[in-house]
Design an enzyme around this catalytic site. Structure first.
Site, short mmCIF file in Angstrom:
data_model
loop_
_atom_site.label_atom_id
_atom_site.label_comp_id
_atom_site.label_asym_id
_atom_site.label_seq_id
_atom_site.Cartn_x
_atom_site.Cartn_y
_atom_site.Cartn_z
N LYS A 13 -0.69 1.37 -25.10
CA LYS A 13 0.33 2.01 -25.95
C LYS A 13 1.39 1.01 -26.41
O LYS A 13 1.74 0.99 -27.58
CB LYS A 13 1.02 3.15 -25.19
CG LYS A 13 0.10 4.29 -24.79
CD LYS A 13 0.87 5.46 -24.20
CE LYS A 13 1.60 5.14 -22.90
NZ LYS A 13 0.72 4.76 -21.76
N ARG A 122 -2.61 -7.63 -16.30
CA ARG A 122 -1.43 -7.78 -17.18
C ARG A 122 -0.36 -8.66 -16.53
O ARG A 122 -0.02 -8.50 -15.37
CB ARG A 122 -0.84 -6.40 -17.49
CG ARG A 122 0.46 -6.47 -18.29
CD ARG A 122 0.81 -5.19 -18.98
NE ARG A 122 1.03 -4.08 -18.08
CZ ARG A 122 1.15 -2.80 -18.49
NH1 ARG A 122 1.03 -2.51 -19.77
NH2 ARG A 122 1.34 -1.84 -17.62
N ARG A 165 0.51 5.93 -10.32
CA ARG A 165 0.86 6.18 -11.74
C ARG A 165 -0.25 6.98 -12.43
O ARG A 165 0.02 7.84 -13.26
CB ARG A 165 1.09 4.85 -12.47
CG ARG A 165 2.43 4.23 -12.12
CD ARG A 165 2.52 2.80 -12.57
NE ARG A 165 2.55 2.67 -14.01
CZ ARG A 165 2.20 1.55 -14.66
NH1 ARG A 165 1.82 0.48 -13.99
NH2 ARG A 165 2.27 1.49 -15.96
P1 AMP Z 1 5.84 2.49 -19.02
O1 AMP Z 1 6.36 1.13 -19.37
O2 AMP Z 1 5.75 3.40 -20.20
O3 AMP Z 1 4.54 2.41 -18.23
O4 AMP Z 1 6.92 3.17 -18.04
C1 AMP Z 1 7.30 2.56 -16.81
C2 AMP Z 1 8.00 3.56 -15.93
O5 AMP Z 1 9.19 4.05 -16.57
C3 AMP Z 1 7.21 4.82 -15.60
O6 AMP Z 1 6.29 4.64 -14.53
C4 AMP Z 1 8.35 5.78 -15.23
O7 AMP Z 1 8.88 5.50 -13.95
C5 AMP Z 1 9.41 5.41 -16.26
N1 AMP Z 1 9.23 6.20 -17.50
C6 AMP Z 1 8.86 5.74 -18.73
N2 AMP Z 1 8.80 6.72 -19.63
C7 AMP Z 1 9.13 7.85 -18.97
C8 AMP Z 1 9.22 9.22 -19.34
N3 AMP Z 1 8.97 9.65 -20.60
N4 AMP Z 1 9.59 10.13 -18.38
C9 AMP Z 1 9.88 9.73 -17.13
N5 AMP Z 1 9.77 8.47 -16.71
C10 AMP Z 1 9.41 7.52 -17.60
#
Ligand code: AMP
Length: 215
Positions: A13, A122, A165
């Site tokens: 993404k 990564r 996750r």
């Molecule tokens: P990402 O970089 O999108 O994988 O997000 C890393 C971490 O940020 C996630 O594992 C959550 O702890 C937090 N996070 C990101 N987006 C959200 C969201 N929409 N709702 C809640 N937590 C989020």
């Protein structure tokens, strides 16, 4: 032109959102990036990030609500990592109801095996660059090609956290596929293809959508 990217951790993404934002000159809104920035000042946020749990909806929705008030989003935006729960999706519907329209939700579909493979390879740089050591290696492998700093592994990319996750995704985010399919907004993207091919699928849709709107 406003889009949402949906998919499991490791689907690509972030990579695709950066490419979309660059090509179509719209704003990239990553809640993950926002929280990684916030965790420097906020120990509570950090606790969620290191365990792979979701930050509570109220906090996340408030953060996005404030961000969507800024002027730059008028150019259009691509949401990467938001919404991640049904509550967040409903809150977004309310936020944007009258002013902004979401044109499509791209669901980047990959198997969990592939997602885990990509996440474990990564490596990231503090300048924002991201590498896959097995696929797109930095020329110097452990240093960033752009700024020369050391690359590192995100805490939440470590094996035990990745499993959590994926479980969080299955329970809390996967129902959004049905939510957006029912709303006739979901566009399925084969995320198992090469990065450029995944981008071509998304770009083709956006180009057609732009032509239809006469922009
Ligand atoms: P990402 O970089 O999108 O994988 O997000 C890393 C971490 O940020 C996630 O594992 C959550 O702890 C937090 N996070 C990101 N987006 C959200 C969201 N929409 N709702 C809640 N937590 C989020």
């Amino acid at each position: 032109m406003n889009y949402i990217l949906l998919g499991p951790p490791g689907a690509g993404k972030g990579t695709q959102a950066k490419k979309i934002a660059k090509k179509f000159e719209i704003v990239h809104l990553s809640t993950g990036d926002m929280f990684r920035e916030a965790k420097k000042f906020d120990k509570i946020i950090n606790k969620f990030l290191v365990t792979g749990e979701l930050v509570p909806d109220e906090v996340t929705v408030d953060m996005i609500k404030n961000r969507l008030l800024k002027d730059d989003i008028k150019k259009g935006f691509v949401l990467d990592g938001f919404p991640r729960t049904l509550n967040q999706a409903q809150a977004l519907d309310l936020m944007i109801k009258s002013q902004i329209k979401i044109d499509a939700v791209f669901f980047i579909n990959v198997t969990f095996e592939e997602a885990i493979r990509r996440i474990s390879s990564r490596r990231v740089c503090s300048c924002g660059a991201s590498y896959h050591i097995a696929l797109l290696a930095s020329k110097k492998v452990k240093k960033c090609d752009f700024c020369g700093k050391e690359l590192s592994q995100r805490d939440d990319d470590k094996e035990d956290v990745v499993k959590d996750r994926i479980t969080v995704y299955e329970k809390q985010t996967k129902p959004l596929i049905e939510y957006y399919r029912n709303a006739r907004m979901l566009i399925g993207i084969n995320g198992l293809k090469e990065e450029a091919e995944v981008f071509a699928q998304i770009s083709e849709y956006i180009d057609k959508n732009k032509a239809k709107k006469g922009k």
